[in-house]
Write a protein that holds these residues in place. Structure first.
Motif, PDB file in Angstrom:
ATOM      1  N   ALA A 119       0.832  -1.205   0.000  1.00  0.00           N
ATOM      2  CA  ALA A 119       0.000   0.000   0.000  1.00  0.00           C
ATOM      3  C   ALA A 119       0.863   1.250   0.000  1.00  0.00           C
ATOM      4  O   ALA A 119       0.582   2.228  -0.704  1.00  0.00           O
ATOM      5  CB  ALA A 119      -0.930  -0.016   1.209  1.00  0.00           C
ATOM      6  N   ALA A 120       1.939   1.216   0.787  1.00  0.00           N
ATOM      7  CA  ALA A 120       2.825   2.379   0.862  1.00  0.00           C
ATOM      8  C   ALA A 120       3.558   2.618  -0.442  1.00  0.00           C
ATOM      9  O   ALA A 120       3.625   3.754  -0.941  1.00  0.00           O
ATOM     10  CB  ALA A 120       3.825   2.175   2.004  1.00  0.00           C
ATOM     11  N   ARG A 291      11.331   2.331  -2.126  1.00  0.00           N
ATOM     12  CA  ARG A 291      11.814   3.691  -1.889  1.00  0.00           C
ATOM     13  C   ARG A 291      11.581   4.188  -0.462  1.00  0.00           C
ATOM     14  O   ARG A 291      12.195   5.162  -0.051  1.00  0.00           O
ATOM     15  CB  ARG A 291      11.133   4.658  -2.854  1.00  0.00           C
ATOM     16  N   LEU A 292      10.677   3.552   0.261  1.00  0.00           N
ATOM     17  CA  LEU A 292      10.234   4.135   1.524  1.00  0.00           C
ATOM     18  C   LEU A 292      10.942   3.585   2.755  1.00  0.00           C
ATOM     19  O   LEU A 292      10.699   4.031   3.867  1.00  0.00           O
ATOM     20  CB  LEU A 292       8.721   3.974   1.669  1.00  0.00           C
ATOM     21  N   GLY A 293      11.811   2.603   2.560  1.00  0.00           N
ATOM     22  CA  GLY A 293      12.633   2.114   3.650  1.00  0.00           C
ATOM     23  C   GLY A 293      11.843   1.581   4.825  1.00  0.00           C
ATOM     24  O   GLY A 293      10.756   1.011   4.670  1.00  0.00           O
ATOM     25  N   ALA A 294      12.382   1.812   6.020  1.00  0.00           N
ATOM     26  CA  ALA A 294      11.808   1.242   7.234  1.00  0.00           C
ATOM     27  C   ALA A 294      10.448   1.823   7.574  1.00  0.00           C
ATOM     28  O   ALA A 294       9.710   1.253   8.376  1.00  0.00           O
ATOM     29  CB  ALA A 294      12.768   1.447   8.395  1.00  0.00           C
ATOM     30  N   ALA A 296       7.954   2.119   5.485  1.00  0.00           N
ATOM     31  CA  ALA A 296       6.917   1.641   4.565  1.00  0.00           C
ATOM     32  C   ALA A 296       5.777   0.949   5.300  1.00  0.00           C
ATOM     33  O   ALA A 296       4.606   1.147   4.952  1.00  0.00           O
ATOM     34  CB  ALA A 296       7.525   0.689   3.527  1.00  0.00           C
ATOM     35  N   GLY A 297       6.081   0.149   6.314  1.00  0.00           N
ATOM     36  CA  GLY A 297       5.025  -0.564   7.029  1.00  0.00           C
ATOM     37  C   GLY A 297       4.055   0.380   7.705  1.00  0.00           C
ATOM     38  O   GLY A 297       2.835   0.160   7.688  1.00  0.00           O
ATOM     39  N   LEU A 298       4.578   1.449   8.306  1.00  0.00           N
ATOM     40  CA  LEU A 298       3.717   2.421   8.972  1.00  0.00           C
ATOM     41  C   LEU A 298       2.904   3.229   7.967  1.00  0.00           C
ATOM     42  O   LEU A 298       1.694   3.426   8.142  1.00  0.00           O
ATOM     43  CB  LEU A 298       4.567   3.353   9.837  1.00  0.00           C
TER      44      LEU A 298
END
Length: 316
Positions: A119-120, A291-294, A296-298
């Motif tokens: 989703a991110a 691209r969103l790194g760590a 991304a999950g949040l």
């Protein structure tokens, strides 16, 4: 009061992270705890509750309209339960009810961590603008999620796209999921390291036996370390090719801690993908780093909650 924020939780085998997220994907407030050693069910929920209490005490909590959870899986979004392979103390654990009790009855949306990352990346990252995508988390485990027809496709239980438990070696090692030769059993960080150790790789003076240490040796030219990453890339390529053959994706986005190895992992993955994805409609699948790194999950957990509740537009 304008209710324009989402709260997000990212729950895995090593850490529990939380944040308040706005409609542009910015993390306004953060909280974090280590996943308790031993991963006892009550202790893990205690850490989740601590993260939530830190968020509820933060300035901005009154603006929160919904809570999104991205959890290691499998999850059952329809029942609100989780049974993470890497948190043995949680089996059919009623996570949604437990979280709802802490946050005062706000709407809670549950998805698998791979779906959250997807989703991110579709909203803000490497899969933005793609109508059909597979996004993967390669870390302590291997998870994934799908975008089909321009929309996130979590499936009825929130597990669609869970590529880590596709079997790519029918006579391979047993996996905790009950299968054999799963992508996760070959390509996850712990198994990259274990395979290198079994083949004769030795850590440096600091004794670090992590996949990151194996990656350091591979960069220095250690053939055993290079071979272990090659094998991981091969497993990922086989899983991506199978997915492309089934649902016709046009990009595979690779994130997670192990993906931090960069071309040590991506170069062999792309090379093996040319062999496995030979059908005309599958051979042009692009492979790109997340691209969103760590975060991304949040970001993805917030996006899943926002999309489900009609809070913001989160399409890629």
């Amino acid at each position: 009061m304008c209710h324009d924020l989402a709260a997000a939780l990212d729950i895995g085998g090593t850490k529990i992270a939380g944040a308040l997220v706005d409609s542009s994907g910015r993390l306004l407030v953060r909280a974090r705890r280590a996943t308790p050693a031993g991963r006892d069910g009550a202790a893990v929920m205690g850490a989740v509750a601590e993260v939530l209490r830190e968020l509820t005490a933060a300035r901005g909590w009154a603006r929160v309209a919904a809570v999104g959870i991205g959890s290691a899986g499998p999850v059952d979004a329809s029942a609100g339960t989780v049974s993470p392979v890497n948190i043995p103390g949680w089996r059919d654990f009623p996570l949604v009810d437990q979280v709802r009790a802490v946050v005062g009855g706000l709407p809670v949306v549950l998805v698998g961590d791979g779906v959250a990352m997807t989703a991110a990346e579709h909203w803000q990252g490497a899969a933005r603008g793609h109508r059909d995508a597979l996004c993967m988390v390669v870390s302590t485990g291997v998870g994934g999620g799908l975008v089909l027809g321009g929309r996130l496709h979590p499936g009825p239980t929130g597990n669609a796209g869970h590529i880590g438990h596709l079997s790519v070696d029918l006579d391979g090692d047993p996996c905790p999921c009950g299968g054999r030769g799963c992508v996760e059993r070959i390509a996850s960080g712990p198994h990259i390291a274990a395979r290198a150790l079994a083949a004769g790789w030795r850590p440096g003076p600091d004794g670090d036996t992590s996949a990151a240490a194996v990656a350091g040796s591979a960069r220095a030219g250690d053939p055993i370390a290079v071979a272990s990453f090659d094998r991981a890339g091969q497993a990922l390529a086989a899983g991506i090719a199978a997915t492309a053959s089934l649902v016709e994706i046009d990009i595979a986005v690779i994130g997670g801690g192990v993906a931090g190895a960069g071309e040590l992992l991506l170069a062999p993955l792309r090379r093996h993908l040319k062999t496995y994805a030979a059908l005309s409609f599958a051979r042009d699948v692009a492979v790109a780093p997340a691209r969103l790194g760590a975060d991304a999950g949040l970001i993805g957990a917030a996006a899943a909650a926002a999309g489900a509740r009609g809070l913001w537009a989160v399409g890629g």
